[in-house]
Design a protein around this motif. Sequence first.
Motif, PDB file in Angstrom:
ATOM      1  N   UNK A  13     103.548  24.965 -26.436  1.00 16.49           N
ATOM      2  CA  UNK A  13     105.458  23.970 -27.085  1.00 16.49           C
ATOM      3  C   UNK A  13     105.239  22.305 -27.038  1.00 16.49           C
ATOM      4  N   UNK A  14     106.145  22.097 -26.455  1.00 13.28           N
ATOM      5  CA  UNK A  14     106.281  20.247 -26.638  1.00 13.28           C
ATOM      6  C   UNK A  14     106.048  20.361 -25.023  1.00 13.28           C
ATOM      7  N   UNK A  15     106.331  18.584 -24.572  1.00  8.42           N
ATOM      8  CA  UNK A  15     105.626  18.495 -23.510  1.00  8.42           C
ATOM      9  C   UNK A  15     107.319  18.630 -23.083  1.00  8.42           C
ATOM     10  N   UNK A  16     108.424  18.745 -23.228  1.00  6.41           N
ATOM     11  CA  UNK A  16     109.516  19.905 -21.776  1.00  6.41           C
ATOM     12  C   UNK A  16     109.086  20.326 -21.398  1.00  6.41           C
ATOM     13  N   UNK A  17     107.791  21.950 -21.712  1.00 11.19           N
ATOM     14  CA  UNK A  17     107.784  22.483 -21.510  1.00 11.19           C
ATOM     15  C   UNK A  17     106.698  22.460 -20.386  1.00 11.19           C
ATOM     16  N   UNK A  18     106.317  21.199 -20.246  1.00 13.05           N
ATOM     17  CA  UNK A  18     105.740  20.850 -19.036  1.00 13.05           C
ATOM     18  C   UNK A  18     105.772  20.987 -17.489  1.00 13.05           C
ATOM     19  N   UNK A  19     104.839  21.778 -16.819  1.00 11.29           N
ATOM     20  CA  UNK A  19     105.312  22.066 -15.365  1.00 11.29           C
ATOM     21  C   UNK A  19     106.327  20.467 -14.757  1.00 11.29           C
ATOM     22  N   UNK A  20     107.849  20.464 -13.885  1.00  3.42           N
ATOM     23  CA  UNK A  20     108.456  19.473 -13.222  1.00  3.42           C
ATOM     24  C   UNK A  20     107.599  18.086 -12.964  1.00  3.42           C
ATOM     25  N   UNK A  21     108.233  17.197 -12.419  1.00  3.56           N
ATOM     26  CA  UNK A  21     107.599  15.775 -12.120  1.00  3.56           C
ATOM     27  C   UNK A  21     107.726  16.838 -10.544  1.00  3.56           C
TER      28      UNK A  21
ATOM     29  N   UNK B 287      94.380  15.469 -34.518  1.00  3.74           N
ATOM     30  CA  UNK B 287      95.288  16.393 -35.255  1.00  3.74           C
ATOM     31  C   UNK B 287      96.723  16.813 -34.504  1.00  3.74           C
ATOM     32  N   UNK B 288      96.652  17.492 -33.683  1.00  9.81           N
ATOM     33  CA  UNK B 288      97.527  17.475 -32.907  1.00  9.81           C
ATOM     34  C   UNK B 288      98.530  16.775 -32.114  1.00  9.81           C
ATOM     35  N   UNK B 289      99.579  15.846 -32.784  1.00 12.16           N
ATOM     36  CA  UNK B 289     100.337  15.079 -31.648  1.00 12.16           C
ATOM     37  C   UNK B 289     101.130  15.719 -30.444  1.00 12.16           C
ATOM     38  N   UNK B 290     101.338  16.688 -30.299  1.00 12.57           N
ATOM     39  CA  UNK B 290     102.057  17.696 -29.706  1.00 12.57           C
ATOM     40  C   UNK B 290     101.318  17.816 -28.216  1.00 12.57           C
ATOM     41  N   UNK B 291      99.985  18.285 -28.166  1.00 14.77           N
ATOM     42  CA  UNK B 291      99.300  18.082 -27.793  1.00 14.77           C
ATOM     43  C   UNK B 291      99.151  17.079 -26.981  1.00 14.77           C
ATOM     44  N   UNK B 292      98.420  15.708 -27.642  1.00 16.41           N
ATOM     45  CA  UNK B 292      98.672  14.286 -27.544  1.00 16.41           C
ATOM     46  C   UNK B 292      99.220  13.729 -26.604  1.00 16.41           C
ATOM     47  N   UNK B 293     100.596  14.107 -26.843  1.00 13.76           N
ATOM     48  CA  UNK B 293     101.775  14.144 -25.885  1.00 13.76           C
ATOM     49  C   UNK B 293     101.813  14.726 -24.588  1.00 13.76           C
ATOM     50  N   UNK B 294     101.252  15.773 -24.752  1.00 12.12           N
ATOM     51  CA  UNK B 294     101.337  16.988 -23.492  1.00 12.12           C
ATOM     52  C   UNK B 294     100.382  16.130 -22.056  1.00 12.12           C
ATOM     53  N   UNK B 295      99.555  15.584 -22.985  1.00 11.41           N
ATOM     54  CA  UNK B 295      98.209  15.169 -22.471  1.00 11.41           C
ATOM     55  C   UNK B 295      98.211  13.477 -21.331  1.00 11.41           C
ATOM     56  N   UNK B 296      98.827  13.117 -22.259  1.00 13.68           N
ATOM     57  CA  UNK B 296      99.636  11.476 -22.062  1.00 13.68           C
ATOM     58  C   UNK B 296     100.423  11.716 -20.739  1.00 13.68           C
ATOM     59  N   UNK B 297     101.732  12.460 -20.808  1.00 17.00           N
ATOM     60  CA  UNK B 297     102.665  12.905 -20.187  1.00 17.00           C
ATOM     61  C   UNK B 297     102.215  13.427 -18.354  1.00 17.00           C
TER      62      UNK B 297
END
Length: 217
Positions: A128-136, A183-193
């Motif tokens: 899913x989206x970067x909002x699903x990443x583990x918390x800071x 191809x996948x901007x969501x994946x890119x956003x999760x990596x960078x975040x």
Amino acid sequence: MSSVGLCTSLIPEAKAVLDLVDKCPKHPKKGDFPVIVIEGLDATGKTTVTQSVKESLNAVLLRSPPACISEWRKTFDDKPNHIRRAFYALGNYLVALEIAKASIKSPVIVDRYWHSTAAYSIATEISGKKQNLPPEHHEVYQWPEDLLKPDLVFLLTVSPEERIRRLQGRGLEKTKEETELEANSLFCQKVEESYKRMENPECQEVDASPSREEEMH
């Protein structure tokens, strides 16, 4: 059969990598010279920046995975995610030994290190989206206690449009992850975040976008 044993029986290169790691001294110590890591997504300018900093500091330039296992990189890039990530994780411990030796005599610049392995692993495992990443401040963003730590880590960033333009201009064979990043901007956003949430040491963000003058030429 253990998972390691199964892996080494199915992938002969895995045994060679594990043998190298087994021969490494535990907890190598950094020398007195600074160790600087350059991180970032593909096509953010890491090669240019690392070469420039190397020359300005008269430093040794190292890369992860290191040369001693880079010949097997494509083999592991074609394997399932957990095997591929294990290869890159072990590569960090091998390059740590090179860092320890080199930093006794001169500054060291490292093109990618632990933060890359962690950021890509997190982005791959979390759907899913970067909002699903583990918390800071979650433990996944902490530096491993048994891995040699650098003095500084710089994270190069550019706009998504600029990064894709650079990727398309390369004309080179892409790894699976490079293709997915493009191809996948969501994946890119999760990596960078994930990069930005790393701690101890944290990443110092640097905007590597071209200046207006560079864009005009």
